[in-house]
Every structure is written in C-alpha cells, then in structure tokens.
Design an enzyme around this catalytic site. Structure first.
Site, PDB file in Angstrom:
ATOM      1  N   HIS A  31       0.840  -1.197   0.000  1.00 22.24           N
ATOM      2  CA  HIS A  31       0.000   0.000   0.000  1.00 22.24           C
ATOM      3  C   HIS A  31       0.882   1.256   0.000  1.00 22.24           C
ATOM      4  O   HIS A  31       1.173   1.825   1.044  1.00 22.24           O
ATOM      5  CB  HIS A  31      -0.908  -0.024   1.239  1.00 22.24           C
ATOM      6  CG  HIS A  31      -2.049   0.922   1.188  1.00 22.24           C
ATOM      7  ND1 HIS A  31      -3.288   0.607   1.683  1.00 22.24           N
ATOM      8  CD2 HIS A  31      -2.158   2.186   0.718  1.00 22.24           C
ATOM      9  CE1 HIS A  31      -4.107   1.634   1.530  1.00 22.24           C
ATOM     10  NE2 HIS A  31      -3.433   2.613   0.940  1.00 22.24           N
ATOM     11  N   HIS A  64       1.549   5.084  -2.005  1.00 21.89           N
ATOM     12  CA  HIS A  64       1.103   6.122  -2.932  1.00 21.89           C
ATOM     13  C   HIS A  64       2.340   6.809  -3.507  1.00 21.89           C
ATOM     14  O   HIS A  64       3.065   7.487  -2.777  1.00 21.89           O
ATOM     15  CB  HIS A  64       0.206   7.139  -2.229  1.00 21.89           C
ATOM     16  CG  HIS A  64      -1.062   6.548  -1.687  1.00 21.89           C
ATOM     17  ND1 HIS A  64      -2.211   6.435  -2.449  1.00 21.89           N
ATOM     18  CD2 HIS A  64      -1.359   6.018  -0.479  1.00 21.89           C
ATOM     19  CE1 HIS A  64      -3.164   5.861  -1.712  1.00 21.89           C
ATOM     20  NE2 HIS A  64      -2.668   5.597  -0.518  1.00 21.89           N
ATOM     21  N   ARG A  89       2.074   8.806  -6.343  1.00 25.26           N
ATOM     22  CA  ARG A  89       1.545  10.070  -6.863  1.00 25.26           C
ATOM     23  C   ARG A  89       1.786  10.327  -8.344  1.00 25.26           C
ATOM     24  O   ARG A  89       1.154  11.202  -8.925  1.00 25.26           O
ATOM     25  CB  ARG A  89       2.090  11.264  -6.062  1.00 25.26           C
ATOM     26  CG  ARG A  89       1.811  11.226  -4.575  1.00 25.26           C
ATOM     27  CD  ARG A  89       0.341  11.139  -4.258  1.00 25.26           C
ATOM     28  NE  ARG A  89       0.067  11.287  -2.823  1.00 25.26           N
ATOM     29  CZ  ARG A  89      -0.988  10.790  -2.225  1.00 25.26           C
ATOM     30  NH1 ARG A  89      -1.883  10.094  -2.919  1.00 25.26           N
ATOM     31  NH2 ARG A  89      -1.188  10.962  -0.932  1.00 25.26           N
ATOM     32  N   ASN A 131      -4.863   5.825  -7.150  1.00 25.69           N
ATOM     33  CA  ASN A 131      -5.464   7.167  -7.148  1.00 25.69           C
ATOM     34  C   ASN A 131      -4.470   8.233  -7.601  1.00 25.69           C
ATOM     35  O   ASN A 131      -4.153   9.178  -6.888  1.00 25.69           O
ATOM     36  CB  ASN A 131      -6.067   7.503  -5.784  1.00 25.69           C
ATOM     37  CG  ASN A 131      -5.080   7.391  -4.643  1.00 25.69           C
ATOM     38  OD1 ASN A 131      -3.997   6.820  -4.770  1.00 25.69           O
ATOM     39  ND2 ASN A 131      -5.456   7.961  -3.499  1.00 25.69           N
ATOM     40  N   ASP A 183      -8.733   2.667  -3.311  1.00 24.52           N
ATOM     41  CA  ASP A 183      -8.286   3.264  -2.048  1.00 24.52           C
ATOM     42  C   ASP A 183      -8.410   4.778  -2.064  1.00 24.52           C
ATOM     43  O   ASP A 183      -8.029   5.438  -3.019  1.00 24.52           O
ATOM     44  CB  ASP A 183      -6.846   2.876  -1.750  1.00 24.52           C
ATOM     45  CG  ASP A 183      -6.396   3.418  -0.408  1.00 24.52           C
ATOM     46  OD1 ASP A 183      -7.039   3.084   0.598  1.00 24.52           O
ATOM     47  OD2 ASP A 183      -5.441   4.197  -0.376  1.00 24.52           O
ATOM     48  N   HIS A 209     -11.070  -0.272   0.660  1.00 25.20           N
ATOM     49  CA  HIS A 209     -10.981   0.842   1.602  1.00 25.20           C
ATOM     50  C   HIS A 209     -12.310   0.867   2.355  1.00 25.20           C
ATOM     51  O   HIS A 209     -13.321   1.339   1.832  1.00 25.20           O
ATOM     52  CB  HIS A 209     -10.745   2.147   0.826  1.00 25.20           C
ATOM     53  CG  HIS A 209     -10.760   3.386   1.654  1.00 25.20           C
ATOM     54  ND1 HIS A 209      -9.618   4.049   2.023  1.00 25.20           N
ATOM     55  CD2 HIS A 209     -11.784   4.087   2.195  1.00 25.20           C
ATOM     56  CE1 HIS A 209      -9.935   5.117   2.745  1.00 25.20           C
ATOM     57  NE2 HIS A 209     -11.255   5.162   2.854  1.00 25.20           N
ATOM     58  N   ASN A 247      -6.574   8.786   7.032  1.00 23.83           N
ATOM     59  CA  ASN A 247      -7.801   8.085   6.660  1.00 23.83           C
ATOM     60  C   ASN A 247      -7.458   6.600   6.513  1.00 23.83           C
ATOM     61  O   ASN A 247      -6.679   6.237   5.629  1.00 23.83           O
ATOM     62  CB  ASN A 247      -8.323   8.640   5.335  1.00 23.83           C
ATOM     63  CG  ASN A 247      -9.605   7.969   4.885  1.00 23.83           C
ATOM     64  OD1 ASN A 247     -10.064   7.001   5.467  1.00 23.83           O
ATOM     65  ND2 ASN A 247     -10.184   8.482   3.806  1.00 23.83           N
ATOM     66  N   ASP A 300       0.827   2.532   3.823  1.00 24.89           N
ATOM     67  CA  ASP A 300      -0.073   3.586   3.357  1.00 24.89           C
ATOM     68  C   ASP A 300       0.700   4.901   3.224  1.00 24.89           C
ATOM     69  O   ASP A 300       0.226   5.966   3.607  1.00 24.89           O
ATOM     70  CB  ASP A 300      -1.275   3.754   4.290  1.00 24.89           C
ATOM     71  CG  ASP A 300      -2.398   4.581   3.655  1.00 24.89           C
ATOM     72  OD1 ASP A 300      -2.288   4.920   2.459  1.00 24.89           O
ATOM     73  OD2 ASP A 300      -3.373   4.909   4.361  1.00 24.89           O
ATOM     74  N   HIS A 313       2.334  14.328   0.642  1.00 29.76           N
ATOM     75  CA  HIS A 313       1.562  15.500   0.230  1.00 29.76           C
ATOM     76  C   HIS A 313       2.469  16.713   0.121  1.00 29.76           C
ATOM     77  O   HIS A 313       3.409  16.881   0.918  1.00 29.76           O
ATOM     78  CB  HIS A 313       0.454  15.810   1.237  1.00 29.76           C
ATOM     79  CG  HIS A 313      -0.661  14.818   1.251  1.00 29.76           C
ATOM     80  ND1 HIS A 313      -1.442  14.550   0.151  1.00 29.76           N
ATOM     81  CD2 HIS A 313      -1.136  14.015   2.238  1.00 29.76           C
ATOM     82  CE1 HIS A 313      -2.343  13.633   0.462  1.00 29.76           C
ATOM     83  NE2 HIS A 313      -2.176  13.287   1.714  1.00 29.76           N
TER      84      HIS A 313
END
Length: 447
Positions: free
Chosen positions: A71, A73, A75, A105, A165, A192, A291, A318, A322
């Site tokens: 899991h 990200h 980006r 995502n 997710d 999710h 989240n 996860d 950001h």
C-alpha cells in the site's frame, strides 16, 4: 557496518554481481556468510570463499527478506510535486523495501492498461525497487462502473491487486461483481472500508476527543460494517478480499470471525495505527490527520494483538506524501495521510519486536512473506525462512538492530515531509538493501 571490497575487484559495484556478506544473522539467528550471485542467493554457511566477489563486513547485522509494501502512494502521474516513482522508490529502498504496490489514485487514475503500464515502466527505469501497480476497481474511482480489470491483469504490468483506495466500493452489487471478475485470474480486491454515509464531513475518530474538540466524528462502525459485508460477499463468491488499513478493535474481531469460516480474507495494518492515538489531534496539527483516523489506545492494543496472532496478515505503510500546500493548513482543509516508507521498519520493531509480540521471523513474515503471498508475487512462500535459503531470489535487507536514529524529515528521500515522527528516536536502521543481488542501499545510503 563497513564495506570491504576484495582487492581483485576494481569497482565495488562491478564484480559480475557477486556479493559475499560476512557474519550476517538470517532472521536474527546464528551468524553465517551469505553469497549473492547475480539475482540468486547462491550459498549460506560458515567461512565461505568467493574469489573476486565484493565482500561486505556485516558482523552483527540481521538479514531479512526484502520487504514488500502492499500500500504505497507514489503520486505519479499527476502529482509529481508530492512524490515521483523515482523519489518514492528511493525512500522505499532506504526503508528496506524491494517491492512496493503503487495505489491507483493518481491523475489520471490507474484504471486502464495504459496507465498501469506507464507506472510499471517508470518503476523499471528508476531501478530502486520493483513497482507493482494496483489497478482501480471502478472507472475514475467513482464507484459506478467496473474498470478494465481484465485488460490490466493481462497487461505488461500483470496487475493482480485492485483497489479504489481513498474511496470505498460502497455498492454491494458492484463489489460482488468485482470479486467474481478477479476470481478468474486469482486477483484480489483491496477494499478501503469506509461507509460513506456514516462518514460525511468526518474529521476524527468519533469519541471523547472528537467531542471535546468539536470535530465531526468518524465512527468505528463505518469501517466495521463494510468489512463484515465484504467478508460475507467474499465467502459467497469464493474470491479473495483484502482489507486495507484496519484501524479498530471491532474490525479485528470481524476479521477473526471471517477467517474462522475459512473465507479468503486478508488484512493489513499501518505502522501509525499500531502506535499513534487520537489524543494527538488535540494539537490540531494536521500531520496527525489520516484516513482512516487515528483511534483509541484500546484499538491500538487490539491491532497489535491481531497482528501478532495472524488475524491481521501484514503491515503496510499507506505511504501518503503530500505537498506542503495540501498538508500545512487548517485541519479541516488538510489532506489525510502520512509518509511512512523510511520509518515503517523501525516503528514495527518498536511496537512489535521490542515488546516481544513478534520475533524477527514473525516480523519478516508480516513485512515480506504475507504481503508477497497476498500480492501474488512470483515464488512467494508460506515459509519466510525459504526466502533466505540457497536458490531464493537475492532480495535481502541488512538491519542493524542496535542502532538508533533520529527522524529528520528534511533528510528523507521522499519529496514530502509529512511525518508524525519528526525528532523522534527510533530503533533499528537499514544498512543495506539488495534487489536481485544488486545493492540499492549501502552504508545506509542510496547507491
């Protein structure tokens, strides 16, 4: 750890791909030598001889199989200001990971064969670890129509894990169809678990802290209801369900019940849900906004117990980078998520190994063996020790269990700095990572 290269070898990274690791302790056991010959772990034993090989003095270091994160990200494409495949996989290598599963995502969403192949090729080009794209379950993550699951599965990326997710597949009929579809190629739907109607405008775990702060609450039942529903669907269909980032004690009990039925249900927990609680939100620091949200101390205790007894199968980071403008703002406007690739192993040592809840073999299973099996990686085995035997792939991480280090976000390889552990002293430090026998990290630095 010091690196010693055989005098016959001119370039320490060019010896025909042969590395002799002296004095390593596989899974924390007795010290042996380990010979990596190209992509294969060729030999293990005392006082090995390997003329012309690079020689690494690894006295006292623990050897674990290369870690696998289900899991992550990354980006890219779309939000390269927060992370790229190159920067994210550098962070992964520094954390001891040799494979990461990149969530869907992105912008555009990874819901077609073209996008997942793009991510896969970016991972190949970066070379720091293997990147296995996760395909979206629904088009655009909108929860209305199934995405091109079959096309993504048969693409060059060979996708086997699918997830929306960030969004729950809340339509039960659509979820059933997705489970039925992926059964044909032994894929897995990674859910999710968040009932959207129960979490509208939710900001924090529903409980004493949210009431005191006046923040809209996020009830545990919103997670638990979806897990129960989807476990029933997976049992009915006979397909594989994986539950992302479990966060409540009730979820652990539902998973335990589902597994007692023999259903093909697996689950993951994040390092931050194994350590942090919603009390930290009293600072209103959005670095603690995630989240699912941070829960209570009782939930943390139940999650640790569930991971220890195998109800929860694995740890997944996860990793959610950001850009500053998306995180360093007021709580309600901040995006949820924390970076985690470079700290995950140390947090796991602190909360699971040091208290005696897992030994090194157990930790290796939760961070390498189980995620390999769930993700359908080649040569995944139920015996984590097999990953460190002759003939296995030479994916190895060397860990200094006695080291302590202080988290400095500005020293991260990740492009983002949104970590809750800044300034914290953590146990254990990755000293070397080998991907198919090639070093990606040496002396704690990217090669």
């Amino acid at each position: 750890m010091t690196q010693r290269v055989d005098a016959a070898v001119r370039d320490p990274l060019d010896s025909g791909g042969r590395w002799l690791l002296r004095g390593v302790r596989p899974l924390g056991g007795a010290a042996v030598d380990m010979l990596l010959d190209g992509p294969v772990l060729a030999e293990i034993g005392p006082a090995l001889s390997a003329p012309g090989a690079n020689v690494l003095d690894a006295d006292g270091l623990i050897a674990l199989p290369g870690l696998v994160d289900l899991h992550t990200h990354l980006r890219e494409p779309g939000r390269e200001d927060a992370e790229t495949v190159a920067s994210g996989t550098r962070a992964a290598a520094l954390g001891g990971f040799t494979t990461v599963f990149a969530m869907a995502n992105t912008e555009p969403v990874a819901d077609t064969a073209g996008v997942v192949e793009q991510v896969w090729r970016l991972g190949q080009a970066a070379g720091h670890c293997d990147v296995r794209p996760v395909g979206a379950v629904t088009e655009g993550l909108r929860g209305a129509r199934l995405a091109e699951l079959g096309a993504m599965a048969s693409s060059a990326a060979a996708v086997r894990v699918f997830s929306d997710d960030g969004n729950c597949v809340s339509d039960a009929v659509l979820m059933r169809r997705a489970l039925e579809y992926v059964k044909a190629f032994d894929g897995v739907i990674a859910q999710h678990a968040q009932e959207p109607r129960l979490t509208e405008n939710a900001q924090l775990n529903e409980g004493v802290v949210s009431a005191r702060l006046g923040l809209p609450g996020w009830p545990a039942a919103a997670e638990e209801a979806i897990i129960a529903r989807d476990a029933l669907l997976a049992g009915h269909v006979g397909s594989r369900l994986h539950v992302c980032h479990v966060s409540t004690a009730g979820s652990v009990e539902i998973l335990r019940w589902a597994k007692s039925k023999g259903w093909r249900v697996t689950a993951e927990v994040t390092p931050h849900h194994l350590l942090l609680t919603d009390d930290l939100a009293t600072s209103y620091d959005p670095v603690y906004k995630v989240n699912p949200p941070l829960r209570t101390a009782a939930d943390v205790e139940a999650l640790r117990a569930g991971l220890a007894d195998g109800t929860i199968d694995c740890i997944a980071t996860d990793h959610a980078p950001h850009a500053p403008q998306d995180k360093e703002t007021e709580w309600a406007a901040a995006r949820p998520g924390m970076v985690g690739l470079e700290t995950a192993l140390s947090i796991a040592i602190m909360v699971m190994v040091e208290p005696g809840l897992l030994d090194w073999a157990g930790l290796a299973d939760r961070m390498a063996g189980a995620p390999s099996r769930i993700g359908g990686l080649p040569h995944a085995s139920r015996d984590v020790a097999a990953a460190l035997r002759p003939g296995a792939a030479a994916n190895v991480v060397l860990l200094d269990p006695a080291a302590r280090w202080t988290v400095d976000p500005h020293a991260f390889a990740s492009r983002s700095r949104n970590t809750p552990y800044a300034g914290r002293s953590l146990p254990g430090r990755v000293q070397a990572t080998f991907l198919r026998g090639r070093p990606t990290v040496l002396d704690g630095k990217i090669v």
